[in-house]
Design a protein around this motif. Structure first.
Motif, PDB file in Angstrom:
ATOM      1  N   ALA A   1       5.919  -0.906  -9.658  1.00 49.23           N
ATOM      2  CA  ALA A   1       5.402   0.467  -9.659  1.00 49.23           C
ATOM      3  C   ALA A   1       6.134   1.335 -10.680  1.00 49.23           C
TER       4      ALA A   1
ATOM      5  N   ALA B   1      -1.769  -2.083  -6.546  1.00 52.10           N
ATOM      6  CA  ALA B   1      -1.581  -3.014  -5.427  1.00 52.10           C
ATOM      7  C   ALA B   1      -1.856  -4.451  -5.874  1.00 52.10           C
TER       8      ALA B   1
ATOM      9  N   ALA C   1       2.039   1.646  -3.592  1.00 52.32           N
ATOM     10  CA  ALA C   1       0.918   2.046  -4.449  1.00 52.32           C
ATOM     11  C   ALA C   1       0.527   3.504  -4.191  1.00 52.32           C
ATOM     12  N   ASN C   2       0.522   3.920  -2.926  1.00 54.56           N
ATOM     13  CA  ASN C   2       0.182   5.309  -2.598  1.00 54.56           C
ATOM     14  C   ASN C   2       1.235   6.288  -3.083  1.00 54.56           C
TER      15      ASN C   2
ATOM     16  N   PHE D   1       0.818  -1.213   0.000  1.00 58.67           N
ATOM     17  CA  PHE D   1       0.000   0.000   0.000  1.00 58.67           C
ATOM     18  C   PHE D   1       0.854   1.266   0.000  1.00 58.67           C
TER      19      PHE D   1
ATOM     20  N   CYS E   1       0.566   6.322  -7.186  1.00 59.33           N
ATOM     21  CA  CYS E   1      -0.773   6.575  -7.747  1.00 59.33           C
ATOM     22  C   CYS E   1      -1.554   7.499  -6.829  1.00 59.33           C
ATOM     23  N   ARG E   2      -2.286   8.421  -7.405  1.00 62.23           N
ATOM     24  CA  ARG E   2      -3.087   9.360  -6.622  1.00 62.23           C
ATOM     25  C   ARG E   2      -4.565   8.963  -6.552  1.00 62.23           C
TER      26      ARG E   2
ATOM     27  N   ASP F   1      -6.626   3.572  -9.179  1.00 60.51           N
ATOM     28  CA  ASP F   1      -5.285   3.297  -9.695  1.00 60.51           C
ATOM     29  C   ASP F   1      -4.419   2.635  -8.630  1.00 60.51           C
ATOM     30  N   ARG F   2      -4.545   3.118  -7.383  1.00 59.40           N
ATOM     31  CA  ARG F   2      -3.790   2.507  -6.285  1.00 59.40           C
ATOM     32  C   ARG F   2      -4.192   1.054  -6.106  1.00 59.40           C
ATOM     33  N   GLN F   3      -5.489   0.797  -6.181  1.00 64.45           N
ATOM     34  CA  GLN F   3      -5.986  -0.578  -6.025  1.00 64.45           C
ATOM     35  C   GLN F   3      -5.470  -1.464  -7.161  1.00 64.45           C
TER      36      GLN F   3
END
Length: 173
Positions: A69, A37, A23-24, A20, A27-28, A32-34
Motif C-alpha cells: 500500500a 486489494a 486497502a480502505n 480490505f 484508497c478512497r 482503487d481499493r479493489q
C-alpha cells in the motif's frame, strides 16, 4: 489444488479483513481499493514461500500489505483523486439540516475532518495509526513496521499530538 496453494488460500480467507482494511486506509475509490486489494493478494502469494509458520500469519500479512500500500501511494504520487469521504454528504444540498439531523450533520463533519487529517499523514504514519486502531500491541506494531517498540511509542505519541493539532486548526471549538 496443491498443498501450499490450499494452505495460502485458507490463511488468506481467514485473514482477508486485513487486506480490505489496508486497502480502505490507502484508497478512497472503490475501484482503487479493489485494485490495491488484488495487488496485495498477488504480492502475498509471491512472498508466501518466505513465510515462517513459527510467526503469526497476521503480522506477516500486515507487513506485506502495508508495504504494498505504501509503495502504491508513492507510485501514484499526485494522481490521487478528490472524492467526498462520505457519500451521504451529497444528499444535503445546502449542507444544513433544519430538523434533528443537525447534530448528525455536525458529527459527520467531524468524521470527514478526521478522515481528511488522516489522509494527509505520511503513509508510514497511516500504517501506524491503522495498527493502533486495530488494538495491536506495541510489539506487534514494531514487528509489522520493522521498528523498535520505543520508536512505536514515540511515533504514536507524536502522531496523536499532530492529529489533535490539525483537528483543532480545522475546528477550534
Amino acid at each position: 489444488m496443491d498443498a501450499p496453494r490450499a494452505r495460502f488460500a485458507a490463511l488468506l480467507d481467514t485473514h482477508r479483513g486485513i487486506v480490505f482494511k489496508v486497502a480502505n486506509t490507502y484508497c478512497r475509490h472503490a475501484e482503487d481499493r479493489q485494485d490495491l486489494a488484488q495487488e496485495i493478494a498477488a504480492q502475498l502469494w509471491r512472498a508466501f514461500h518466505g513465510y515462517d509458520p513459527a510467526r503469526p500469519f497476521s503480522t506477516w500479512m500486515y507487513r506485506i500489505a502495508l508495504n504494498v500500500a505504501i509503495s502504491h501511494v508513492r507510485t501514484a504520487g499526485g494522481r490521487a483523486r478528490d472524492v467526498p469521504l462520505d457519500d451521504r454528504h451529497d444528499e444535503h444540498q445546502d449542507g444544513l439540516s433544519v430538523d434533528d439531523g443537525t447534530a448528525r450533520h455536525e458529527s459527520d463533519q467531524r468524521i470527514r475532518a478526521l478522515h481528511a487529517v488522516i489522509d494527509r499523514q505520511p503513509p508510514l504514519d497511516r500504517a501506524l495509526l491503522l495498527l493502533w486502531l486495530e488494538e495491536r500491541t506495541q510489539r506487534e506494531i514494531a514487528d509489522v513496521l520493522g521498528i523498535t517498540e520505543s520508536n512505536v511509542s514515540t511515533k504514536l505519541n507524536r502522531l496523536k499530538q499532530r492529529i489533535r493539532e490539525q483537528l483543532a486548526d480545522i475546528d477550534p471549538s
